[in-house]
Scaffold this active site. Sequence first.
Site, PDB file in Angstrom:
ATOM      1  CB  ILE A  22       8.555  17.186  33.807  1.00  0.00           C
ATOM      2  CG1 ILE A  22       7.974  17.207  35.229  1.00  0.00           C
ATOM      3  CG2 ILE A  22       7.995  18.333  32.968  1.00  0.00           C
ATOM      4  CD1 ILE A  22       8.418  18.384  36.061  1.00  0.00           C
ATOM      5  CB  VAL A  44      10.141  22.576  31.267  1.00  0.00           C
ATOM      6  CG1 VAL A  44      10.045  23.802  32.137  1.00  0.00           C
ATOM      7  CG2 VAL A  44       9.408  21.420  31.891  1.00  0.00           C
ATOM      8  CG  ASP A  45       5.906  27.787  30.014  1.00  0.00           C
ATOM      9  OD1 ASP A  45       4.893  27.228  30.447  1.00  0.00           O
ATOM     10  OD2 ASP A  45       5.988  29.013  29.835  1.00  0.00           O
ATOM     11  CB  SER A 132      16.067  29.652  36.870  1.00  0.00           C
ATOM     12  OG  SER A 132      15.063  30.601  37.111  1.00  0.00           O
ATOM     13  CE1 TYR A 136      13.216  33.524  31.468  1.00  0.00           C
ATOM     14  CE2 TYR A 136      12.496  33.171  33.713  1.00  0.00           C
ATOM     15  CZ  TYR A 136      12.254  33.635  32.434  1.00  0.00           C
ATOM     16  OH  TYR A 136      11.035  34.226  32.137  1.00  0.00           O
TER      17      TYR A 136
END
Length: 190
Positions: A22, A44-45, A132, A136
Amino acid sequence: MLKAKLEFALGPRELALQTGDITKVAADAIGNAANSQLAGGGGVDGAIHRAGGPSIMRELDVIRDRIETCRAGNAVATGAGSLPAKWVLHAVGPVYRGGRHGEAAILASCYRQCMILAEELGAKSLTLPAISTGVYGYPMDEAADIAVTTVADVLAAAETEVRRVSFVLWGDRAFQAFARSSLEIVRQIT
Ligand code: ADP
């Protein structure tokens, strides 16, 4: 990872899916799967902070001073540093604990908040990850149904000035889940 892409027209709006990273896909706004401390993390963070540079965390520090934590289901916006975007929308997804703790509503809220923030900022295009579904632990098929339904409903109802939303999915399995959901959901609402 295979390169794959799908696009659906919802009236004058577009819903797209693609595999990839992304941080490499240009859009006005990029969604992030953040944590409630807004502290950066893996997945992704981590990729967004690495590619975007330190200005994103500096902005989050200011936001954190004001709100302390961002509850699951909410999102906050920052600039995008050196990412090919103007804004990052940091949405906090639910930790999956079996599905009976309101996870579906919280996950839907994340995507709605991203659409609301994008609209408020004047973003015309938005990329989103599968919030998530990594650390998560949200099951991919269920997460895909919630993500696609929530975003497609807003786009199809023309409730937004956002013209194009693209899910950018890390891996073939995520792409397949989102493709299956989109084919089903777009058929139902068009
Ligand atoms: P969460 O903590 O919300 O589960 P993760 O970052 O662990 O967030 O995972 C969310 C999803 O993002 C997963 O499907 C993961 O494979 C995917 N992902 C990881 N890195 C990237 C990336 N660079 N671009 C797009 N998606 C990514």
